[in-house]
Design a protein around this motif. Structure first.
Motif, PDB file in Angstrom:
ATOM      1  N   HIS A 171       0.841  -1.210   0.000  1.00  0.00           N
ATOM      2  CA  HIS A 171       0.000   0.000   0.000  1.00  0.00           C
ATOM      3  C   HIS A 171       0.871   1.254   0.000  1.00  0.00           C
ATOM      4  CE1 HIS A 171       0.922   0.010   4.261  1.00  0.00           C
ATOM      5  NE2 HIS A 171       0.446  -1.215   4.348  1.00  0.00           N
ATOM      6  N   THR A 172       0.213   2.396  -0.185  1.00  0.00           N
ATOM      7  CA  THR A 172       0.977   3.641  -0.366  1.00  0.00           C
ATOM      8  C   THR A 172       1.785   4.021   0.886  1.00  0.00           C
ATOM      9  OG1 THR A 172      -1.019   4.867   0.207  1.00  0.00           O
ATOM     10  CG2 THR A 172      -0.527   4.656  -2.129  1.00  0.00           C
ATOM     11  N   MET A 173       1.278   3.697   2.084  1.00  0.00           N
ATOM     12  CA  MET A 173       2.035   4.066   3.290  1.00  0.00           C
ATOM     13  C   MET A 173       3.347   3.291   3.390  1.00  0.00           C
ATOM     14  SD  MET A 173       1.193   6.667   4.809  1.00  0.00           S
ATOM     15  CE  MET A 173       2.360   6.578   6.159  1.00  0.00           C
ATOM     16  N   HIS A 174       3.327   2.030   2.914  1.00  0.00           N
ATOM     17  CA  HIS A 174       4.595   1.286   2.856  1.00  0.00           C
ATOM     18  C   HIS A 174       5.607   2.079   2.035  1.00  0.00           C
ATOM     19  CE1 HIS A 174       3.225  -3.189   3.595  1.00  0.00           C
ATOM     20  NE2 HIS A 174       3.729  -2.655   4.693  1.00  0.00           N
ATOM     21  N   LEU A 175       5.159   2.510   0.844  1.00  0.00           N
ATOM     22  CA  LEU A 175       6.065   3.210  -0.068  1.00  0.00           C
ATOM     23  C   LEU A 175       6.569   4.523   0.554  1.00  0.00           C
ATOM     24  CD1 LEU A 175       5.784   3.503  -3.862  1.00  0.00           C
ATOM     25  CD2 LEU A 175       6.264   5.520  -2.527  1.00  0.00           C
ATOM     26  N   ILE A 176       5.648   5.268   1.159  1.00  0.00           N
ATOM     27  CA  ILE A 176       6.020   6.572   1.728  1.00  0.00           C
ATOM     28  C   ILE A 176       6.996   6.383   2.900  1.00  0.00           C
ATOM     29  CG2 ILE A 176       5.107   8.580   2.988  1.00  0.00           C
ATOM     30  CD1 ILE A 176       2.568   8.210   1.095  1.00  0.00           C
ATOM     31  N   ARG A 177       6.732   5.396   3.751  1.00  0.00           N
ATOM     32  CA  ARG A 177       7.648   5.146   4.884  1.00  0.00           C
ATOM     33  C   ARG A 177       9.028   4.704   4.364  1.00  0.00           C
ATOM     34  NH1 ARG A 177       5.780   1.314   9.214  1.00  0.00           N
ATOM     35  NH2 ARG A 177       7.641   2.113  10.242  1.00  0.00           N
ATOM     36  N   CYS A 178       9.039   3.890   3.334  1.00  0.00           N
ATOM     37  CA  CYS A 178      10.330   3.462   2.763  1.00  0.00           C
ATOM     38  C   CYS A 178      11.080   4.660   2.184  1.00  0.00           C
ATOM     39  CB  CYS A 178      10.119   2.392   1.689  1.00  0.00           C
ATOM     40  SG  CYS A 178       9.680   0.793   2.377  1.00  0.00           S
ATOM     41  N   ALA A 179      10.345   5.592   1.573  1.00  0.00           N
ATOM     42  CA  ALA A 179      10.978   6.802   1.028  1.00  0.00           C
ATOM     43  C   ALA A 179      11.548   7.653   2.166  1.00  0.00           C
ATOM     44  CB  ALA A 179       9.961   7.602   0.213  1.00  0.00           C
ATOM     45  N   GLU A 180      10.801   7.766   3.269  1.00  0.00           N
ATOM     46  CA  GLU A 180      11.260   8.583   4.412  1.00  0.00           C
ATOM     47  C   GLU A 180      12.584   8.079   4.970  1.00  0.00           C
ATOM     48  OE1 GLU A 180       7.192  10.278   6.539  1.00  0.00           O
ATOM     49  OE2 GLU A 180       7.965   8.312   7.095  1.00  0.00           O
ATOM     50  N   ILE A 181      12.745   6.745   4.970  1.00  0.00           N
ATOM     51  CA  ILE A 181      13.966   6.213   5.593  1.00  0.00           C
ATOM     52  C   ILE A 181      15.080   5.968   4.585  1.00  0.00           C
ATOM     53  CG2 ILE A 181      12.788   5.246   7.590  1.00  0.00           C
ATOM     54  CD1 ILE A 181      12.753   2.618   6.270  1.00  0.00           C
ATOM     55  N   GLY A 182      14.814   6.301   3.323  1.00  0.00           N
ATOM     56  CA  GLY A 182      15.917   6.302   2.357  1.00  0.00           C
ATOM     57  C   GLY A 182      16.123   5.025   1.568  1.00  0.00           C
ATOM     58  N   THR A 194      -0.266   4.376  -8.660  1.00  0.00           N
ATOM     59  CA  THR A 194      -1.352   5.312  -9.014  1.00  0.00           C
ATOM     60  C   THR A 194      -2.064   5.813  -7.751  1.00  0.00           C
ATOM     61  OG1 THR A 194      -2.836   3.454  -9.401  1.00  0.00           O
ATOM     62  CG2 THR A 194      -1.743   4.377 -11.327  1.00  0.00           C
ATOM     63  N   GLY A 195      -2.003   5.028  -6.678  1.00  0.00           N
ATOM     64  CA  GLY A 195      -2.623   5.447  -5.409  1.00  0.00           C
ATOM     65  C   GLY A 195      -1.993   6.712  -4.859  1.00  0.00           C
ATOM     66  N   LEU A 196      -0.743   6.978  -5.254  1.00  0.00           N
ATOM     67  CA  LEU A 196      -0.064   8.184  -4.767  1.00  0.00           C
ATOM     68  C   LEU A 196      -0.698   9.455  -5.324  1.00  0.00           C
ATOM     69  CD1 LEU A 196       3.659   7.047  -5.170  1.00  0.00           C
ATOM     70  CD2 LEU A 196       2.351   7.136  -3.052  1.00  0.00           C
ATOM     71  N   LEU A 197      -1.462   9.286  -6.413  1.00  0.00           N
ATOM     72  CA  LEU A 197      -2.105  10.456  -7.029  1.00  0.00           C
ATOM     73  C   LEU A 197      -3.222  11.031  -6.159  1.00  0.00           C
ATOM     74  CD1 LEU A 197      -2.629   8.979 -10.619  1.00  0.00           C
ATOM     75  CD2 LEU A 197      -1.297  11.030 -10.116  1.00  0.00           C
ATOM     76  N   ASN A 198      -3.811  10.172  -5.327  1.00  0.00           N
ATOM     77  CA  ASN A 198      -5.105  10.510  -4.736  1.00  0.00           C
ATOM     78  C   ASN A 198      -5.042  11.382  -3.490  1.00  0.00           C
ATOM     79  OD1 ASN A 198      -6.155   8.842  -6.707  1.00  0.00           O
ATOM     80  ND2 ASN A 198      -6.093   7.029  -5.380  1.00  0.00           N
ATOM     81  N   HIS A 199      -5.837  12.461  -3.517  1.00  0.00           N
ATOM     82  CA  HIS A 199      -6.117  13.211  -2.287  1.00  0.00           C
ATOM     83  C   HIS A 199      -7.493  13.860  -2.460  1.00  0.00           C
ATOM     84  CE1 HIS A 199      -5.869  15.647   1.243  1.00  0.00           C
ATOM     85  NE2 HIS A 199      -4.718  15.080   1.555  1.00  0.00           N
ATOM     86  N   PRO A 200      -8.397  13.699  -1.497  1.00  0.00           N
ATOM     87  CA  PRO A 200      -9.740  14.260  -1.658  1.00  0.00           C
ATOM     88  C   PRO A 200      -9.735  15.776  -1.814  1.00  0.00           C
ATOM     89  CG  PRO A 200      -9.427  13.347   0.561  1.00  0.00           C
ATOM     90  CD  PRO A 200      -8.246  12.948  -0.253  1.00  0.00           C
ATOM     91  N   LEU A 201      -8.759  16.452  -1.193  1.00  0.00           N
ATOM     92  CA  LEU A 201      -8.718  17.917  -1.317  1.00  0.00           C
ATOM     93  C   LEU A 201      -8.287  18.336  -2.725  1.00  0.00           C
ATOM     94  CD1 LEU A 201      -7.226  19.017   2.135  1.00  0.00           C
ATOM     95  CD2 LEU A 201      -9.613  19.127   1.373  1.00  0.00           C
ATOM     96  N   THR A 202      -7.490  17.486  -3.391  1.00  0.00           N
ATOM     97  CA  THR A 202      -7.142  17.760  -4.792  1.00  0.00           C
ATOM     98  C   THR A 202      -8.401  17.681  -5.647  1.00  0.00           C
ATOM     99  OG1 THR A 202      -4.964  16.775  -4.435  1.00  0.00           O
ATOM    100  CG2 THR A 202      -5.658  17.033  -6.716  1.00  0.00           C
ATOM    101  N   ASP A 203      -9.190  16.621  -5.446  1.00  0.00           N
ATOM    102  CA  ASP A 203     -10.427  16.448  -6.230  1.00  0.00           C
ATOM    103  C   ASP A 203     -11.390  17.613  -5.972  1.00  0.00           C
ATOM    104  OD1 ASP A 203      -9.290  14.089  -6.981  1.00  0.00           O
ATOM    105  OD2 ASP A 203     -10.440  12.854  -5.579  1.00  0.00           O
ATOM    106  N   ALA A 204     -11.569  17.945  -4.679  1.00  0.00           N
ATOM    107  CA  ALA A 204     -12.503  19.021  -4.337  1.00  0.00           C
ATOM    108  C   ALA A 204     -12.000  20.352  -4.885  1.00  0.00           C
ATOM    109  CB  ALA A 204     -12.678  19.092  -2.817  1.00  0.00           C
ATOM    110  N   GLY A 205     -10.697  20.591  -4.759  1.00  0.00           N
ATOM    111  CA  GLY A 205     -10.108  21.850  -5.226  1.00  0.00           C
ATOM    112  C   GLY A 205     -10.254  21.999  -6.730  1.00  0.00           C
ATOM    113  N   LEU A 206     -10.002  20.920  -7.456  1.00  0.00           N
ATOM    114  CA  LEU A 206     -10.100  20.974  -8.921  1.00  0.00           C
ATOM    115  C   LEU A 206     -11.550  21.207  -9.346  1.00  0.00           C
ATOM    116  CD1 LEU A 206      -8.728  20.741 -11.672  1.00  0.00           C
ATOM    117  CD2 LEU A 206      -9.064  18.266 -11.564  1.00  0.00           C
ATOM    118  N   ALA A 207     -12.485  20.509  -8.672  1.00  0.00           N
ATOM    119  CA  ALA A 207     -13.906  20.683  -9.009  1.00  0.00           C
ATOM    120  C   ALA A 207     -14.313  22.147  -8.813  1.00  0.00           C
ATOM    121  CB  ALA A 207     -14.758  19.748  -8.150  1.00  0.00           C
ATOM    122  N   GLN A 208     -13.835  22.745  -7.726  1.00  0.00           N
ATOM    123  CA  GLN A 208     -14.155  24.154  -7.443  1.00  0.00           C
ATOM    124  C   GLN A 208     -13.560  25.084  -8.510  1.00  0.00           C
ATOM    125  OE1 GLN A 208     -15.957  25.328  -4.440  1.00  0.00           O
ATOM    126  NE2 GLN A 208     -16.116  27.007  -5.914  1.00  0.00           N
TER     127      GLN A 208
END
Ligand code: G3P
Length: 219
Positions: A171-182, A194-208
């Motif tokens: 899952h994406t948190m595995h990837l992000i934690r691995c990136a944090e520790i190098g 592709t899961g890294l693309l997703n954020h609800p505020l991005t969707d809401a912001g773009l719709a607005q």
């Protein structure tokens, strides 16, 4: 951080490549079987097809478990394409084979790493990549990301050139934690990339933004 896709599915590999962020592909015998690919000739043709899609770093796993068999198979795989990285399991014969491949300038990915000692052996043998399996450790209640951190730390202590390739990323948190520790690389299914693309505020912001633009155009 390099992104590899962990699949033998050609359309998923193409989709990740077209996103413009793909640095390589990892496969294993289970992933090949999942695509219905069997028999030496078909398996090799499939590796070649993968090499034709991406720019570099296509891990192709040996099936042999004895030194001579690993060497023979690894050399044949490496001859298929300059992009091939020979994937060798973390067993005694595998370590010897990695040392041999390293002296011949053949890149290797030492797979099925579940402990720091194994990662040290692979690095000393000259592996290009070492693949600790994060998700499979989590499955048995060990923190897989902790192992990545331990290996990154050990490799930094000694300046080993071997790159830490975090595998079995679920899952994406595995990837992000691995990136944090190098971690140098993460190999993951398409849905994690592709899961890294997703954020609800991005969707809401773009719709607005689009709604405001449409409103202004009507005035
Ligand atoms: O790269 C190793 C990977 O294919 C294993 O993933 O999800 O089967 O543990 P998983």
């Amino acid at each position: 951080m390099k992104f590899f896709i962990d699949t033998a599915n050609l359309s998923e590999i193409k989709e990740a490549y077209e996103l413009g962020v793909l640095d390589g592909v990892t496969t294993n015998p289970s992933l090949m079987a999942k695509e219905g690919i069997s028999g030496d000739e078909n398996v090799r043709a499939h590796y070649k097809a993968i090499c034709d899609i991406v720019d570099d770093n296509v891990s192709a796993e040996v099936i042999a478990t004895d030194f001579n068999g690993i060497i023979k198979e690894g050399k044949e795989l490496a001859k298929l394409d300059d992009k091939i990285v020979v994937k060798v399991p973390m067993i005694k014969e595998g370590v010897k084979a990695i040392k041999y491949f390293s002296s011949e300038g053949i890149r290797t990915n030492c797979t099925l790493i579940f402990g720091p000692g194994q990662a040290i052996l692979a690095a000393k043998a000259g592996a290009t990549y070492v693949s600790p399996f994060v998700g499979r450790l989590d499955d048995i209640s060990y923190d897989g990301v902790d192992l990545i951190e331990q290996i990154v730390h050990i490799y930094e202590n000694y300046g080993y050139a071997t790159q830490v390739l975090a595998a079995s990323i679920r899952h994406t948190m595995h990837l992000i934690r691995c990136a944090e520790i190098g971690a140098d690389v993460a190999t993951c299914p398409l849905k994690v990339i592709t899961g890294l693309l997703n954020h609800p505020l991005t969707d809401a912001g773009l719709a607005q933004f689009l709604a405001d633009h449409a409103k202004a155009a009507k005035k």
